[in-house]
Design a protein around this motif. Sequence first.
Motif, mmCIF file in Angstrom:
data_model
loop_
_atom_site.group_PDB
_atom_site.id
_atom_site.type_symbol
_atom_site.label_atom_id
_atom_site.label_comp_id
_atom_site.label_asym_id
_atom_site.label_seq_id
_atom_site.Cartn_x
_atom_site.Cartn_y
_atom_site.Cartn_z
ATOM 1 N N ILE A 143 -10.101 9.482 10.497
ATOM 2 C CA ILE A 143 -9.042 8.448 9.596
ATOM 3 C C ILE A 143 -9.166 6.901 10.054
ATOM 4 O O ILE A 143 -8.565 6.095 10.756
ATOM 5 C CB ILE A 143 -7.822 8.757 9.058
ATOM 6 N N ILE A 148 -3.555 2.779 6.517
ATOM 7 C CA ILE A 148 -1.964 3.036 6.614
ATOM 8 C C ILE A 148 -1.205 1.819 7.248
ATOM 9 O O ILE A 148 -0.056 2.168 6.137
ATOM 10 C CB ILE A 148 -1.875 4.309 6.980
ATOM 11 N N MET A 151 1.442 0.490 4.919
ATOM 12 C CA MET A 151 2.159 1.100 3.994
ATOM 13 C C MET A 151 3.515 1.786 5.125
ATOM 14 O O MET A 151 4.293 1.537 4.379
ATOM 15 C CB MET A 151 1.909 2.535 3.509
ATOM 16 N N VAL A 154 6.201 -0.953 5.602
ATOM 17 C CA VAL A 154 6.678 -1.255 3.956
ATOM 18 C C VAL A 154 7.425 -0.057 4.075
ATOM 19 O O VAL A 154 8.524 -0.287 3.522
ATOM 20 C CB VAL A 154 5.349 -1.306 2.799
ATOM 21 N N VAL A 155 6.792 0.845 4.160
ATOM 22 C CA VAL A 155 8.035 2.022 3.605
ATOM 23 C C VAL A 155 9.057 2.044 4.964
ATOM 24 O O VAL A 155 10.004 2.568 4.913
ATOM 25 C CB VAL A 155 7.243 3.659 4.028
ATOM 26 N N VAL B 65 8.870 7.967 -2.467
ATOM 27 C CA VAL B 65 8.234 5.823 -2.789
ATOM 28 C C VAL B 65 8.046 6.353 -0.829
ATOM 29 O O VAL B 65 7.515 6.255 -0.433
ATOM 30 C CB VAL B 65 9.520 5.570 -2.789
ATOM 31 N N LEU B 66 8.973 6.877 0.090
ATOM 32 C CA LEU B 66 8.964 7.154 1.497
ATOM 33 C C LEU B 66 7.823 8.285 1.385
ATOM 34 O O LEU B 66 6.818 7.960 2.885
ATOM 35 C CB LEU B 66 10.335 7.405 2.118
ATOM 36 N N ILE B 224 -12.137 -2.214 5.236
ATOM 37 C CA ILE B 224 -10.875 -2.001 4.301
ATOM 38 C C ILE B 224 -9.588 -2.382 4.342
ATOM 39 O O ILE B 224 -9.396 -3.898 3.940
ATOM 40 C CB ILE B 224 -10.142 -0.585 4.708
ATOM 41 N N VAL B 225 -9.803 -3.311 5.792
ATOM 42 C CA VAL B 225 -9.041 -4.316 6.162
ATOM 43 C C VAL B 225 -8.894 -5.738 5.764
ATOM 44 O O VAL B 225 -9.193 -6.928 5.411
ATOM 45 C CB VAL B 225 -8.654 -4.759 8.125
ATOM 46 N N PHE B 228 -8.261 -7.111 2.750
ATOM 47 C CA PHE B 228 -6.876 -7.210 2.801
ATOM 48 C C PHE B 228 -6.613 -8.785 1.960
ATOM 49 O O PHE B 228 -5.873 -8.911 2.014
ATOM 50 C CB PHE B 228 -5.432 -6.805 3.934
ATOM 51 N N ILE B 240 -5.105 0.221 -1.683
ATOM 52 C CA ILE B 240 -3.911 0.576 -0.544
ATOM 53 C C ILE B 240 -2.769 -0.570 -0.764
ATOM 54 O O ILE B 240 -1.539 -0.588 -1.047
ATOM 55 C CB ILE B 240 -4.472 0.728 0.587
ATOM 56 N N VAL B 244 1.071 -0.783 -3.193
ATOM 57 C CA VAL B 244 1.904 -0.834 -2.074
ATOM 58 C C VAL B 244 3.542 -1.303 -2.456
ATOM 59 O O VAL B 244 4.040 -0.980 -2.685
ATOM 60 C CB VAL B 244 1.099 -0.572 -0.304
ATOM 61 N N MET B 247 4.873 0.180 -4.723
ATOM 62 C CA MET B 247 5.625 1.136 -4.304
ATOM 63 C C MET B 247 4.765 2.460 -5.225
ATOM 64 O O MET B 247 5.711 3.732 -5.137
ATOM 65 C CB MET B 247 7.224 1.559 -4.584
ATOM 66 N N VAL B 249 3.423 5.382 -3.937
ATOM 67 C CA VAL B 249 3.203 5.272 -2.202
ATOM 68 C C VAL B 249 1.757 6.922 -2.179
ATOM 69 O O VAL B 249 1.398 6.972 -2.179
ATOM 70 C CB VAL B 249 4.077 5.942 -1.597
ATOM 71 N N VAL B 252 -1.087 5.376 -2.851
ATOM 72 C CA VAL B 252 -2.336 5.194 -2.298
ATOM 73 C C VAL B 252 -2.492 6.353 -0.852
ATOM 74 O O VAL B 252 -3.443 5.929 -0.029
ATOM 75 C CB VAL B 252 -0.517 3.992 -0.449
ATOM 76 N N TRP B 253 -1.592 7.733 -0.498
ATOM 77 C CA TRP B 253 -2.273 8.658 -0.137
ATOM 78 C C TRP B 253 -3.069 9.031 -0.282
ATOM 79 O O TRP B 253 -3.947 9.913 0.254
ATOM 80 C CB TRP B 253 -0.969 9.844 0.248
ATOM 81 N N ILE B 256 -5.902 7.169 1.316
ATOM 82 C CA ILE B 256 -6.163 7.798 2.622
ATOM 83 C C ILE B 256 -6.918 8.662 2.642
ATOM 84 O O ILE B 256 -7.380 8.786 3.249
ATOM 85 C CB ILE B 256 -5.118 7.526 2.869
#
Lengths: 298, 287
Positions: A143, A148, A151, A154-155, B65-66, B224-225, B228, B240, B244, B247, B249, B252-253, B256
């Motif tokens: 992965i 991540i 995230m 931020v979270v 959100v978390l 991916i980076v 950004f 992602i 984020v 919010m 989330v 985002v998951w 992932i």
Amino acid sequence: MTEREGIAAFIHDRFIPIGTVVLAIILLWYAFTVVLNAPFERDQAARAGTEISTPELISNTMSQKRPVLPAPHQVGVEIWKTTVEKKITSKRSLIYHGWVTLSSTMLGFALGTGLGILLAVGIVHSRVLDKSLMPWIITSQTIPILAIAPMVIVVLNAIGISGLLPKAIISMYLSFFPVAVGMVKGLRSPEVMHLDLMHTYNASRSQVFWKLRWPASVPFLFTSMKVAVAISLVGAIVGELPTGASAGLGARLLTGSYYGQTIQIWSALISAAVLAAILVMIIDLIGRSVTRRMGVVS
Amino acid sequence: MNWAWILIAIVFWLSTWGINQRLAVLNIKNPNLQRGVDILIPMLFGAALLMLWEGVCRGFSVPTVLLPPPSMIWARITSSVDILWADFQQTYLKAVVAGFIMGCGSGFVAAIIVDRVPFLRKGLLPVGNLVAALPIVGIAPIMVMWFGFDWPSKAAVVVVMTFFPMLVNTVAGLAASGQIERDLMHTYASNYWQTLFKLRLPAAMPFIFNALKINSTLALIGAIVAEFFGTPIVGMGFRISTEVGRMNVDMVWAEIFVAALAGSLSYGALALLERAITFWHPSYRSK
């Protein structure tokens, strides 16, 4: 080839070849500086309606304010200015930013190494853990964890955890893997004969662990810690990207890329590289002295 | 607080743990059955983890959100397949694959040259070892500046990231064949290239595949980076970072999940290919 010894060996086998390669890289870098920055200078000259001579062109490409590729000495001057000439507490000091990154790297590295060792001990001693956990540990690394990172930051920020810990968690996630895998290998490295010997001594499991498995795994531990420390630095840098670019080498990279400050990007990059090299070297030195004192033949 | 969910999760966890405890100590003679059990155990463990996640989220009513529960993430995945596919195409099929092939290919060629010239091996290898440990993702902003916002800049990051592990591992692999085998090739009067292709490259294959496996993860991370730092409005990294900010989330998951799936599948494919090519290696020979 004849065997050389001592300083002669060092000069012929290390210093000259590595020096040549480094020199070649620097020369190539200068060549690319001229090639990549020249279009801008020609453009400037054309707009001003003047001809630009080749020596002038070359010297101009070395001293642009926002070059496509800064020359090595420009980066060197920038690093000198932001480390030695600035106060450490200043927000422009690279030492300040480096320290921010280093502290979360070290915290994450320590946590990750601890977690890795714990997991390895569990895996070596429990068949269930070995069979159920090991495939997931390997999967966890396929992965792209760094994805991540924003995230997590931020979270965790949203629930009031900010500062060092979120970045350290990312470093931990990245660094536990090499340690866990290396330690599983290391804790299993004692041969059957040694284990049998401990058995004839009527040694308990914990005695086998502390007197045989743990000492045998130390060389493996240091090898994997070298990988882990480099990887935690990457984690810390990437963890700094989404924090609003406040502090740290990653933040320097991001602000540099926002404002086109290429010299700043390169100086942050070079200092990150130097930091990584120093960290790996420190672990290497500690590992060597420890294995020597333990009498392990390396 | 919903105790039923927590209770279900705990019971499920304990029961799978109990089953695994039994399965792990079973002594099965049939190799096929043993292999099935070896797959079943981590599967059960994974299911228990998911169940625990779901139970904690619902039981303690964790704000989505978390941490959204897995069921919600799965709902999001199935409802936005088209977006995920577009992102996957942009990031994986374009940037990662192109960068991976170029990076590994050039690393391989460089390794053969380095191996041929002892001076380069002494000089370039320590530098390569050092660079392989450096935070190379840091060059992402520079590559975005040089190659623009679209996928070539991401591919460039991937090339640089994958080059050095390939170089270092291949050089180590080329040194792996034993002196006796090389002497044998010498008595056959084989030239450099014959020795290379018939002895040293096959012997280096385990090392090369090791590098390929490391690189398959690195490549995805790099792409991916790099997104950004600037990207067109499509791509996994872009999705992602923007979701984020909004919010969302669960989205985002979902990304992932796609990334993890892509990473695991390419790792698995490489492992299978390795098994097919290095069938002679002691660790794969059937006992």
